[in-house]
Motif scaffolding. Structure first.
Motif, mmCIF file in Angstrom:
data_model
loop_
_atom_site.group_PDB
_atom_site.id
_atom_site.type_symbol
_atom_site.label_atom_id
_atom_site.label_comp_id
_atom_site.label_asym_id
_atom_site.label_seq_id
_atom_site.Cartn_x
_atom_site.Cartn_y
_atom_site.Cartn_z
ATOM 1 N N GLN A 174 28.641 -26.108 -1.550
ATOM 2 C CA GLN A 174 28.759 -24.937 -2.422
ATOM 3 C C GLN A 174 27.954 -25.180 -3.707
ATOM 4 O O GLN A 174 27.737 -26.319 -4.114
ATOM 5 N N VAL A 175 27.525 -24.083 -4.304
ATOM 6 C CA VAL A 175 26.720 -24.143 -5.527
ATOM 7 C C VAL A 175 27.415 -23.349 -6.616
ATOM 8 O O VAL A 175 27.998 -22.288 -6.356
ATOM 9 N N GLN A 176 27.360 -23.857 -7.831
ATOM 10 C CA GLN A 176 27.906 -23.146 -8.983
ATOM 11 C C GLN A 176 26.814 -22.944 -10.021
ATOM 12 O O GLN A 176 25.977 -23.824 -10.238
ATOM 13 N N LEU A 177 26.864 -21.769 -10.659
ATOM 14 C CA LEU A 177 25.989 -21.477 -11.796
ATOM 15 C C LEU A 177 26.882 -21.274 -13.005
ATOM 16 O O LEU A 177 27.773 -20.418 -12.987
ATOM 17 N N VAL A 178 26.642 -22.040 -14.051
ATOM 18 C CA VAL A 178 27.454 -21.948 -15.258
ATOM 19 C C VAL A 178 26.563 -21.549 -16.421
ATOM 20 O O VAL A 178 25.602 -22.255 -16.751
ATOM 21 N N GLU A 179 26.901 -20.422 -17.025
ATOM 22 C CA GLU A 179 26.110 -19.884 -18.122
ATOM 23 C C GLU A 179 26.775 -20.176 -19.458
ATOM 24 O O GLU A 179 27.989 -20.330 -19.549
ATOM 25 N N SER A 184 16.853 -27.607 -2.893
ATOM 26 C CA SER A 184 15.747 -27.097 -3.678
ATOM 27 C C SER A 184 16.130 -25.757 -4.285
ATOM 28 O O SER A 184 16.979 -25.043 -3.739
ATOM 29 N N ILE A 185 15.494 -25.441 -5.408
ATOM 30 C CA ILE A 185 15.709 -24.155 -6.074
ATOM 31 C C ILE A 185 14.432 -23.340 -5.941
ATOM 32 O O ILE A 185 13.372 -23.757 -6.400
ATOM 33 N N ASN A 186 14.551 -22.193 -5.295
ATOM 34 C CA ASN A 186 13.382 -21.359 -5.035
ATOM 35 C C ASN A 186 13.035 -20.455 -6.210
ATOM 36 O O ASN A 186 11.871 -20.108 -6.419
ATOM 37 N N ALA A 187 14.048 -20.042 -6.943
ATOM 38 C CA ALA A 187 13.813 -19.171 -8.091
ATOM 39 C C ALA A 187 15.055 -19.160 -8.958
ATOM 40 O O ALA A 187 16.180 -19.340 -8.472
ATOM 41 N N MET A 188 14.837 -18.960 -10.247
ATOM 42 C CA MET A 188 15.945 -18.765 -11.184
ATOM 43 C C MET A 188 15.548 -17.654 -12.144
ATOM 44 O O MET A 188 14.374 -17.536 -12.522
ATOM 45 N N SER A 230 20.330 -25.301 0.296
ATOM 46 C CA SER A 230 21.223 -26.460 0.357
ATOM 47 C C SER A 230 20.803 -27.385 1.496
ATOM 48 O O SER A 230 20.156 -26.928 2.453
ATOM 49 N N PRO A 231 21.151 -28.647 1.424
ATOM 50 C CA PRO A 231 20.797 -29.587 2.499
ATOM 51 C C PRO A 231 21.331 -29.114 3.845
ATOM 52 O O PRO A 231 22.491 -28.689 3.961
ATOM 53 N N GLY A 232 20.485 -29.170 4.859
ATOM 54 C CA GLY A 232 20.902 -28.791 6.202
ATOM 55 C C GLY A 232 20.884 -27.304 6.466
ATOM 56 O O GLY A 232 21.209 -26.861 7.570
ATOM 57 N N VAL A 233 20.515 -26.523 5.459
ATOM 58 C CA VAL A 233 20.441 -25.066 5.604
ATOM 59 C C VAL A 233 18.975 -24.677 5.587
ATOM 60 O O VAL A 233 18.228 -25.104 4.714
ATOM 61 N N TRP A 234 18.566 -23.838 6.517
ATOM 62 C CA TRP A 234 17.129 -23.619 6.675
ATOM 63 C C TRP A 234 16.576 -22.521 5.790
ATOM 64 O O TRP A 234 15.369 -22.391 5.638
ATOM 65 N N ARG A 235 17.449 -21.683 5.172
ATOM 66 C CA ARG A 235 16.915 -20.664 4.284
ATOM 67 C C ARG A 235 17.758 -20.591 3.018
ATOM 68 O O ARG A 235 18.928 -20.972 3.015
ATOM 69 N N PRO A 236 17.163 -20.098 1.921
ATOM 70 C CA PRO A 236 17.875 -20.086 0.643
ATOM 71 C C PRO A 236 18.982 -19.042 0.603
ATOM 72 O O PRO A 236 18.950 -18.044 1.335
#
Length: 121
Positions: A1-6, A30-34, A101-107
């Motif tokens: 899981q991913v968290q974004l904290v502003e 990897s991060i494709n865009a922010m 995420s690791p093991g996931v093929w698309r963002p």
């Protein structure tokens, strides 16, 4: 899981400045865009600024020359420097990221919880 904290929102006078931060953490390969979006009452959410990895930043016409997006890839963090703020910039600002995420093929697209920016005298 991913968290974004502003962080970084608040109340500022017209002409003032604020800097927003958004840090991504969790299962990140990897991060494709922010980027940053905003929504004010009665309006649709709109793009403020976006920066795809390996690409160039894009801005809404209404913020060009006043806002600057930047990224610290080592910290998985995106910033939004907002200068010359106007009352019409008042909105909830949300961070958006496309992350693989690791093991996931698309963002996957993730959103932060939002931070209030109020520009008022």
């Amino acid at each position: 899981q991913v968290q974004l904290v502003e962080s970084g929102g608040g109340l500022v006078h017209p002409g003032g400045s604020l800097r927003l931060s958004c840090a991504a953490s969790g299962s990140i390969f990897s991060i494709n865009a922010m980027g940053w979006y905003r929504q004010s009452p009665g309006k649709q959410r709109e793009l403020v600024a976006d920066w795809p990895s390996g690409g160039t930043a894009t801005y809404a016409d209404s913020v060009k020359g006043r806002f600057t997006i930047s990224r610290d890839n080592a910290k998985n963090t995106v910033y939004l420097q907002m200068n010359s703020l106007k009352p019409e910039d008042t909105a909830v600002y949300s961070c958006r990221a496309r992350i693989t995420s690791p093991g996931v093929w698309r963002p996957t697209e993730y959103w932060g919880q939002g931070t209030q920016v109020t520009v008022s005298s």
